[in-house]
Design a protein around this motif. Structure first.
Motif, PDB file in Angstrom:
ATOM      1  N   LEU A  82       0.800  -1.220   0.000  1.00 33.07           N
ATOM      2  CA  LEU A  82       0.000   0.000   0.000  1.00 33.07           C
ATOM      3  C   LEU A  82       0.835   1.273   0.000  1.00 33.07           C
ATOM      4  O   LEU A  82       0.368   2.324  -0.408  1.00 33.07           O
ATOM      5  N   GLY A  83       2.052   1.190   0.511  1.00 30.08           N
ATOM      6  CA  GLY A  83       2.911   2.363   0.526  1.00 30.08           C
ATOM      7  C   GLY A  83       2.337   3.518   1.311  1.00 30.08           C
ATOM      8  O   GLY A  83       2.626   4.680   1.039  1.00 30.08           O
ATOM      9  N   CYS A  84       1.517   3.249   2.316  1.00 31.37           N
ATOM     10  CA  CYS A  84       0.861   4.320   3.063  1.00 31.37           C
ATOM     11  C   CYS A  84       1.693   4.731   4.268  1.00 31.37           C
ATOM     12  O   CYS A  84       2.690   4.093   4.612  1.00 31.37           O
ATOM     13  N   ASN A  85       1.275   5.782   4.910  1.00 34.50           N
ATOM     14  CA  ASN A  85       1.944   6.270   6.103  1.00 34.50           C
ATOM     15  C   ASN A  85       1.683   5.307   7.258  1.00 34.50           C
ATOM     16  O   ASN A  85       0.533   5.064   7.620  1.00 34.50           O
ATOM     17  N   PRO A  86       2.747   4.737   7.881  1.00 36.12           N
ATOM     18  CA  PRO A  86       2.533   3.800   9.005  1.00 36.12           C
ATOM     19  C   PRO A  86       1.714   4.398  10.141  1.00 36.12           C
ATOM     20  O   PRO A  86       0.996   3.683  10.832  1.00 36.12           O
ATOM     21  N   LEU A  87       1.815   5.726  10.332  1.00 31.31           N
ATOM     22  CA  LEU A  87       1.028   6.357  11.387  1.00 31.31           C
ATOM     23  C   LEU A  87      -0.460   6.205  11.137  1.00 31.31           C
ATOM     24  O   LEU A  87      -1.257   6.132  12.070  1.00 31.31           O
ATOM     25  N   TYR A  88      -0.824   6.147   9.872  1.00 29.13           N
ATOM     26  CA  TYR A  88      -2.228   5.959   9.530  1.00 29.13           C
ATOM     27  C   TYR A  88      -2.688   4.559   9.910  1.00 29.13           C
ATOM     28  O   TYR A  88      -3.764   4.371  10.479  1.00 29.13           O
ATOM     29  N   LEU A  89      -1.835   3.571   9.645  1.00 34.48           N
ATOM     30  CA  LEU A  89      -2.194   2.193   9.959  1.00 34.48           C
ATOM     31  C   LEU A  89      -2.327   1.953  11.465  1.00 34.48           C
ATOM     32  O   LEU A  89      -3.120   1.125  11.896  1.00 34.48           O
ATOM     33  N   VAL A  90      -1.524   2.669  12.231  1.00 34.35           N
ATOM     34  CA  VAL A  90      -1.566   2.490  13.692  1.00 34.35           C
ATOM     35  C   VAL A  90      -2.985   2.653  14.229  1.00 34.35           C
ATOM     36  O   VAL A  90      -3.398   1.990  15.173  1.00 34.35           O
ATOM     37  N   LYS A  91      -3.759   3.526  13.602  1.00 31.96           N
ATOM     38  CA  LYS A  91      -5.114   3.800  14.078  1.00 31.96           C
ATOM     39  C   LYS A  91      -6.021   2.588  13.934  1.00 31.96           C
ATOM     40  O   LYS A  91      -7.095   2.541  14.515  1.00 31.96           O
ATOM     41  N   TYR A  92      -5.593   1.602  13.144  1.00 28.29           N
ATOM     42  CA  TYR A  92      -6.444   0.445  12.892  1.00 28.29           C
ATOM     43  C   TYR A  92      -5.941  -0.824  13.584  1.00 28.29           C
ATOM     44  O   TYR A  92      -6.416  -1.906  13.295  1.00 28.29           O
ATOM     45  N   ARG A  93      -5.008  -0.710  14.494  1.00 30.09           N
ATOM     46  CA  ARG A  93      -4.428  -1.911  15.111  1.00 30.09           C
ATOM     47  C   ARG A  93      -5.465  -2.723  15.882  1.00 30.09           C
ATOM     48  O   ARG A  93      -5.399  -3.947  15.926  1.00 30.09           O
TER      49      ARG A  93
END
Length: 411
Positions: A82-93
């Motif tokens: 996805l190449g997305c910002n890891p900070l964005y993914l953190v919100k979905y842990r």
């Protein structure tokens, strides 16, 4: 599965649609008719919410693209996926924990303790084969994903009425080790079942599960968590599987005792499947099966010695004799919704929040979705969205979401 990306059909096609649209947009929210249609179909099939469905599709796709190798959550942020910002993914842990509890993914630990995830064979078999239901394997007492230690129970800000708060405190005190042991001895002396059970019922999305986890945390007990909705087909095919589930809980309880820990709390979600209506004179095959499940449940409760919190949206009061206590979770008040707004977006002034709350009357789940969008903008855009932009998010939430009952949980 190596060539699963070609010739896609059925459910697998919808998994691919979601992943590829997200990949093209670096996981940034991007809604099209095709995306929304696939999301709706998969949500219904998997019994998941929006974010759980999206994360599942990404883990599923990455798992098989990596040659069925375990997937780290942060693998999704790599350019290959996805190449997305890891900070964005953190919100979905938190969605990973939820998906593991629903047995749609399985957590595996690496040697250094990092968490990785795989797709169980029975899940991929159902999706690739476009099966009408996911048929889960028999309950396995070795499946440690079902037992959540006290240390892993997350504390969240939840807004309950004073009456519900009082009951949560009362039940928490009752289940503390010394109190619980004393009550059990009293029940045994009176030749009564030594187990203590509660039922939490009421409007959907009102943090019933979180209340159960809070009680477990306060009473210093682990949680054996299971959602009956994930095995509804199995329950219909084999009504005795409810006995197997309680037997699994007992095995976990015995193991906890041997290892010097307290008896865990059994949090049984989706209990409406058999507690919503009592079938005394069944007319159909389904009603006959439900009658057997209900009879099995009441037979279990006659000798049950553990701690049960059954969670159901719809409940028949005729089952009250099986439970020590009951909490009804009503539709949240406007005041509660206002508190959720203020808790989630603390930099908004009260007047603006009141305006959003009055104008759109969003449910707590919809407020969470809007707040998540605001937080995404803060991370990706590097600034807070304007009041007019937030108002548009609220309007879109009402436009794109079908109305659902609000809750009290502020994730």
């Amino acid at each position: 599965m190596g060539n699963f990306v070609s010739g896609l059909d059925g459910l697998l096609r919808h998994v691919s649609i979601l992943f590829n649209i997200l990949k093209r947009n670096c996981f940034r929210p991007y809604r099209t008719k095709e995306f929304d249609r696939s999301l709706k179909i998969l949500k219904s099939y998997l019994d998941t919410d929006d974010s759980e469905t999206v994360i599942f599709c990404c883990i599923f796709f990455a798992f098989y693209r990596l040659g069925e190798s375990p997937v780290s959550y942060y693998d999704l942020a790599s350019p290959e996926f996805l190449g997305c910002n890891p900070l964005y993914l953190v919100k979905y842990r938190d969605d990973l924990t939820s998906l593991a509890e629903k047995r749609l993914i399985k957590k595996v630990e690496s040697e250094n303790g990092d968490s990785f995830y795989i797709i169980p064979e029975y899940v991929s078999y159902a999706i690739v084969g476009n099966r009408p239901r996911i048929v889960f394997p028999q309950f396995d007492d070795g499946d440690d994903e079902l037992l959540i230690p006290v240390s892993r129970i997350q504390e969240r800000t939840v807004f309950f009425s004073d009456e519900i708060e009082e009951k949560i405190e009362k039940y928490s005190e009752l289940l503390k080790h010394d109190s619980f042991a004393g009550k059990q001895e009293e029940l045994k002396r009176k030749d009564l079942p030594s187990g203590i059970s509660f039922v939490f019922t009421g409007v959907r999305k009102t943090a019933k599960k979180q209340a159960a986890f809070t009680i477990a945390k306060k009473s210093e007990r682990s949680v054996f968590s299971f959602n009956l909705r994930t095995v509804s087909a199995q329950l219909m095919d084999n009504p005795d599987s409810i006995k197997a589930l309680f037997a699994t809980y007992k095995k976990f309880s015995d193991r906890e005792k041997l290892e010097g820990r307290h008896k865990p709390v059994f949090v049984l979600e989706g209990a409406s499947i058999f507690l919503q209506k009592r079938y005394l004179n069944p007319d159909t095959g389904m009603e006959t099966v439900m009658q057997i499940v209900q009879e099995n449940f009441e037979e279990i409760m006659e000798t049950f010695s553990g701690i049960l919190i059954a969670i159901c949206d719809v409940y028949d009061d005729s089952f009250d004799n099986n439970f020590y206590g009951k909490i009804y979770f009503p539709e949240p008040t406007d005041e509660s919704k206002l508190k959720i707004w203020q808790n989630k977006i603390d930099w908004l002034d009260e007047k603006t929040v009141s305006n959003f709350s009055d104008k759109f009357s969003l449910s707590s789940e919809e407020i969470s979705n809007v707040a998540k969008r605001i937080q995404i903008d803060e991370v990706l855009e590097g600034k807070r969205p304007s009041a007019s932009a937030i108002e548009e998010y609220c309007r879109n939430e009402r436009r794109h979401k079908q109305k659902r009952s609000g809750g009290f949980l502020a994730k």
